[in-house]
Design a protein around this motif. Structure first.
Motif, PDB file in Angstrom:
ATOM      1  N   THR A   1      98.787  77.053-117.762  1.00 38.96           N
ATOM      2  CA  THR A   1      98.253  76.741-116.437  1.00 38.96           C
ATOM      3  C   THR A   1      98.468  77.940-115.517  1.00 38.96           C
ATOM      4  OG1 THR A   1     100.353  75.636-115.912  1.00 38.96           O
ATOM      5  CG2 THR A   1      98.497  74.231-116.551  1.00 38.96           C
TER       6      THR A   1
ATOM      7  N   ALA B   1      90.586  83.025-118.905  1.00 40.66           N
ATOM      8  CA  ALA B   1      90.442  82.594-117.515  1.00 40.66           C
ATOM      9  C   ALA B   1      89.767  83.643-116.634  1.00 40.66           C
ATOM     10  CB  ALA B   1      91.811  82.246-116.939  1.00 40.66           C
TER      11      ALA B   1
ATOM     12  N   ASP C   1      92.342  76.659-108.358  1.00 49.62           N
ATOM     13  CA  ASP C   1      91.223  75.729-108.494  1.00 49.62           C
ATOM     14  C   ASP C   1      90.023  76.265-109.260  1.00 49.62           C
ATOM     15  OD1 ASP C   1      92.376  73.557-107.199  1.00 49.62           O
ATOM     16  OD2 ASP C   1      91.797  74.304-105.228  1.00 49.62           O
ATOM     17  N   ASP C   2      89.796  77.559-109.231  1.00 52.88           N
ATOM     18  CA  ASP C   2      88.574  78.085-109.848  1.00 52.88           C
ATOM     19  C   ASP C   2      88.726  78.375-111.342  1.00 52.88           C
ATOM     20  OD1 ASP C   2      90.269  80.203-109.281  1.00 52.88           O
ATOM     21  OD2 ASP C   2      88.672  81.568-108.680  1.00 52.88           O
ATOM     22  N   ILE C   3      89.781  77.827-111.938  1.00 52.65           N
ATOM     23  CA  ILE C   3      90.007  77.963-113.386  1.00 52.65           C
ATOM     24  C   ILE C   3      90.120  76.562-113.976  1.00 52.65           C
ATOM     25  CG2 ILE C   3      91.570  78.807-115.178  1.00 52.65           C
ATOM     26  CD1 ILE C   3      92.503  80.936-113.154  1.00 52.65           C
ATOM     27  N   GLU C   4      89.340  76.277-115.006  1.00 49.89           N
ATOM     28  CA  GLU C   4      89.450  74.994-115.719  1.00 49.89           C
ATOM     29  C   GLU C   4      90.774  74.995-116.466  1.00 49.89           C
ATOM     30  OE1 GLU C   4      88.297  71.272-116.651  1.00 49.89           O
ATOM     31  OE2 GLU C   4      87.089  72.638-115.450  1.00 49.89           O
ATOM     32  N   GLN C   5      91.620  74.012-116.192  1.00 50.25           N
ATOM     33  CA  GLN C   5      92.927  73.993-116.829  1.00 50.25           C
ATOM     34  C   GLN C   5      93.411  72.577-117.076  1.00 50.25           C
ATOM     35  OE1 GLN C   5      95.972  75.981-114.455  1.00 50.25           O
ATOM     36  NE2 GLN C   5      94.545  76.300-112.839  1.00 50.25           N
TER      37      GLN C   5
ATOM     38  N   ARG D   1      96.701  67.240-112.665  1.00 47.76           N
ATOM     39  CA  ARG D   1      96.113  66.144-111.880  1.00 47.76           C
ATOM     40  C   ARG D   1      96.936  65.853-110.629  1.00 47.76           C
ATOM     41  NH1 ARG D   1      95.330  63.868-117.022  1.00 47.76           N
ATOM     42  NH2 ARG D   1      97.089  62.450-116.727  1.00 47.76           N
TER      43      ARG D   1
ATOM     44  N   ARG E   1      98.648  68.251-118.484  1.00 37.06           N
ATOM     45  CA  ARG E   1      97.439  67.692-117.858  1.00 37.06           C
ATOM     46  C   ARG E   1      97.807  66.831-116.652  1.00 37.06           C
ATOM     47  NH1 ARG E   1      94.548  66.343-123.515  1.00 37.06           N
ATOM     48  NH2 ARG E   1      93.323  68.262-123.661  1.00 37.06           N
TER      49      ARG E   1
ATOM     50  N   HIS F   1      96.289  68.492-107.980  1.00 33.91           N
ATOM     51  CA  HIS F   1      95.016  68.256-107.284  1.00 33.91           C
ATOM     52  C   HIS F   1      95.146  67.093-106.296  1.00 33.91           C
ATOM     53  CE1 HIS F   1      92.594  71.162-109.384  1.00 33.91           C
ATOM     54  NE2 HIS F   1      92.968  70.684-110.556  1.00 33.91           N
TER      55      HIS F   1
END
Length: 102
Positions: free
Chosen positions: A83, A8, A69-73, A52, A48, A55
């Motif tokens: 996470t 990350a 937010d700036d990490i794909e998780q 969601r 997951r 968000h």
């Protein structure tokens, strides 16, 4: 946790375990972030969903814990969904919600 932080792009030096239960929770020293490590890949679907929902609540302006937010998780590292969450300070003002079913 260390490998997930590396992937990350976060420093894991000085991170400390703050809870070990259903998930392992670590507080990063260099940034106000909590790293949440689930027990196994069996939890990936629910993790997951949690991301969601985080968000969605943010878009709605609802006061709740927020994923970074700036990490794909979530990440899947060594069979563990991971996470990253913004730290909620212990001295933060508690929020109340007035809710009535329609």
């Amino acid at each position: 946790m260390t490998e997930a932080c590396r992937v990350a792009g976060l420093a894991s030096d000085g991170a400390r375990l703050i809870r070990l239960g259903e998930n392992a929770l670590f507080r990063l020293a260099a940034r106000p972030v909590i790293v949440r490590v689930a027990r196994s890949a069996e939890y990936l679907s629910s993790v997951r969903t949690e991301v969601r929902v985080s968000h969605w609540l943010a878009r709605e302006g609802f006061p709740a814990a927020r994923v970074v937010d700036d990490i794909e998780q979530p990440l899947l590292v060594d069979g563990h969904p991971v996470t990253f969450w913004h730290l909620i300070e212990a001295n933060a003002t508690p929020l109340t919600v007035n809710w009535a079913p329609s």
